[in-house]
Design a protein around this motif. Structure first.
Motif, mmCIF file in Angstrom:
data_model
loop_
_atom_site.group_PDB
_atom_site.id
_atom_site.type_symbol
_atom_site.label_atom_id
_atom_site.label_comp_id
_atom_site.label_asym_id
_atom_site.label_seq_id
_atom_site.Cartn_x
_atom_site.Cartn_y
_atom_site.Cartn_z
ATOM 1 N N THR A 66 1.007 -1.220 0.039
ATOM 2 C CA THR A 66 0.169 -0.068 -0.047
ATOM 3 C C THR A 66 0.815 1.199 0.186
ATOM 4 O O THR A 66 1.794 1.393 0.726
ATOM 5 N N GLU A 68 0.524 5.374 0.409
ATOM 6 C CA GLU A 68 -0.432 6.514 1.039
ATOM 7 C C GLU A 68 0.563 7.735 0.610
ATOM 8 O O GLU A 68 1.583 8.044 1.194
ATOM 9 N N TYR A 87 -7.171 10.838 1.342
ATOM 10 C CA TYR A 87 -5.654 10.753 1.100
ATOM 11 C C TYR A 87 -5.605 11.806 -0.195
ATOM 12 O O TYR A 87 -6.731 12.082 -0.984
ATOM 13 N N LEU A 90 -4.093 7.131 -2.976
ATOM 14 C CA LEU A 90 -4.156 5.810 -2.212
ATOM 15 C C LEU A 90 -3.906 4.818 -3.214
ATOM 16 O O LEU A 90 -4.835 4.727 -4.145
ATOM 17 N N TYR A 91 -3.062 4.009 -2.986
ATOM 18 C CA TYR A 91 -2.644 2.737 -4.059
ATOM 19 C C TYR A 91 -2.829 1.633 -3.137
ATOM 20 O O TYR A 91 -1.957 1.492 -1.926
ATOM 21 N N ARG A 92 -3.694 0.816 -3.268
ATOM 22 C CA ARG A 92 -3.930 -0.432 -2.552
ATOM 23 C C ARG A 92 -4.452 -1.781 -3.276
ATOM 24 O O ARG A 92 -5.147 -1.493 -4.259
ATOM 25 N N ASP A 93 -3.967 -2.761 -3.134
ATOM 26 C CA ASP A 93 -4.331 -3.954 -3.891
ATOM 27 C C ASP A 93 -4.185 -3.842 -5.393
ATOM 28 O O ASP A 93 -4.788 -4.038 -6.289
ATOM 29 N N ARG A 94 -2.739 -3.234 -5.492
ATOM 30 C CA ARG A 94 -2.355 -3.024 -6.912
ATOM 31 C C ARG A 94 -3.217 -2.130 -7.751
ATOM 32 O O ARG A 94 -3.154 -2.245 -9.051
ATOM 33 N N GLU A 96 -5.494 2.044 -7.666
ATOM 34 C CA GLU A 96 -5.763 3.271 -7.115
ATOM 35 C C GLU A 96 -7.207 3.262 -6.334
ATOM 36 O O GLU A 96 -8.095 2.385 -6.986
ATOM 37 N N ILE A 140 4.552 4.225 3.387
ATOM 38 C CA ILE A 140 4.363 2.615 2.863
ATOM 39 C C ILE A 140 4.163 2.020 4.428
ATOM 40 O O ILE A 140 5.060 1.527 4.981
ATOM 41 N N LYS A 142 3.377 -1.164 5.408
ATOM 42 C CA LYS A 142 3.419 -2.437 5.689
ATOM 43 C C LYS A 142 5.124 -2.724 5.330
ATOM 44 O O LYS A 142 5.467 -3.673 5.122
#
Length: 230
Positions: A66, A68, A87, A90-94, A96, A140, A142
Motif C-alpha cells: 500500500t 499512501e 488521501y 491511495l494505492y492499495r491492492d495493486r 488506485e 508505505i 507495511k
C-alpha cells in the motif's frame, strides 16, 4: 594470575557479544529499504503539472504494498462524522482507491505504475494551484523498515515563471534507482581502466628504454667509475 589478566579473561565473552551485536545492528541498517523524499522544496507556477519525488532505496518492488500520499498539516473536516482518513492519493491492492481521495485531487493525481517495481512512488499532480501548497507525506505502512515515510514540500508561487521544464527536471527516470543492467556506469569504468593501462604501459616502456640505455653505456665503457690502482 594477575588482576589484569583475570579481567581480560572474564570479559572476553562480553567483548565477543558486543562485537557480534554491533555487527548485527550494522548489517540490519545496511540491509534496510528506506523511503526517501526530497530535501529541497518543489516550486511551481499555478497551472503547472508537478512531480513530488519519492522512492525506495535500494531498489524494491512495491507493487504488492500500500502506498499512501497525504497532507499531514491538513485539518480534519469537522462535518465528517465518521472522521475518515482522506488521501491525496491511495494505492492499495495493486490499484488506485479513488473513494478515499480528497475531492480537490480527484482525477488530478497519479503514480508511475510501470515504475513501482523499481521502487519509484513519486506522485504527479496535474494543474496545481496555490491551494495545493504545503507538505506532502509518502508512506508505505507495511514496509519492514525503520524509515517508512518521507516528506516533500510543494510551493506554488504565482510569481514563479511557468516553464515546461518543471516536470522534465523531476522526471521519474532520473529519480528512479538505476537498473542493474544499465551499462553506462560500466562503460565509464572501463574507460578509466583503459586510461590507467595506457599510462602504466607508457611508464613501463620508458623505464625499459632507460634500462637498456644504461646497459649499453656500461658495455661501451666498462671501466667507467672504476678508479685505477696505484
Amino acid at each position: 594470575m594477575s588482576v589484569g589478566s583475570s579481567l581480560s579473561t572474564d570479559s572476553s565473552p562480553l567483548w565477543a557479544f558486543l562485537l557480534c551485536s554491533a555487527f548485527s545492528v550494522r548489517t540490519l541498517v545496511q540491509g534496510e529499504v528506506l523511503v526517501i523524499g526530497s530535501n529541497l522544496p518543489i516550486i511551481a507556477a499555478p497551472g503547472d503539472d508537478v512531480i513530488l519525488p519519492c522512492h525506495l532505496e535500494p531498489l524494491f518492488d512495491v507493487r504488492g504494498l500500500t502506498v499512501e500520499w497525504s497532507q499531514p498539516d491538513l485539518k480534519p473536516d469537522p462535518s465528517d462524522r465518521l472522521s475518515r482518513v482522506e488521501y491525496v492519493h491511495l494505492y492499495r491492492d495493486r490499484k488506485e482507491v479513488p473513494d478515499m481521495k480528497l475531492a480537490s485531487y480527484f482525477r488530478r493525481t497519479e503514480l508511475f505504475m510501470d515504475d513501482l517495481k523499481h521502487g519509484n512512488i513519486s506522485l504527479k499532480i496535474l494543474n496545481v494551484s496555490e491551494e495545493d501548497s504545503g507538505r506532502y507525506r509518502c508512506f508505505i505502512p507495511k514496509l519492514r523498515s525503520s524509515v517508512k515515510a518521507a516528506i516533500v514540500q510543494l510551493v506554488v508561487d504565482p510569481n514563479f515563471a511557468k516553464t515546461s521544464t518543471t516536470e522534465t527536471l523531476l522526471d521519474p527516470a532520473i529519480l528512479q534507482t538505476p537498473d542493474p543492467r544499465d551499462t553506462t556506469s560500466g562503460n565509464a569504468g572501463r574507460s578509466r581502466v583503459s586510461a590507467v593501462i595506457v599510462v602504466v604501459a607508457f611508464i613501463s616502456v620508458a623505464a625499459l628504454a632507460a634500462y637498456f640505455c644504461l646497459r649499453r653505456k656500461q658495455n661501451k665503457y666498462p671501466n667507467d667509475g672504476i678508479q685505477s690502482q696505484p
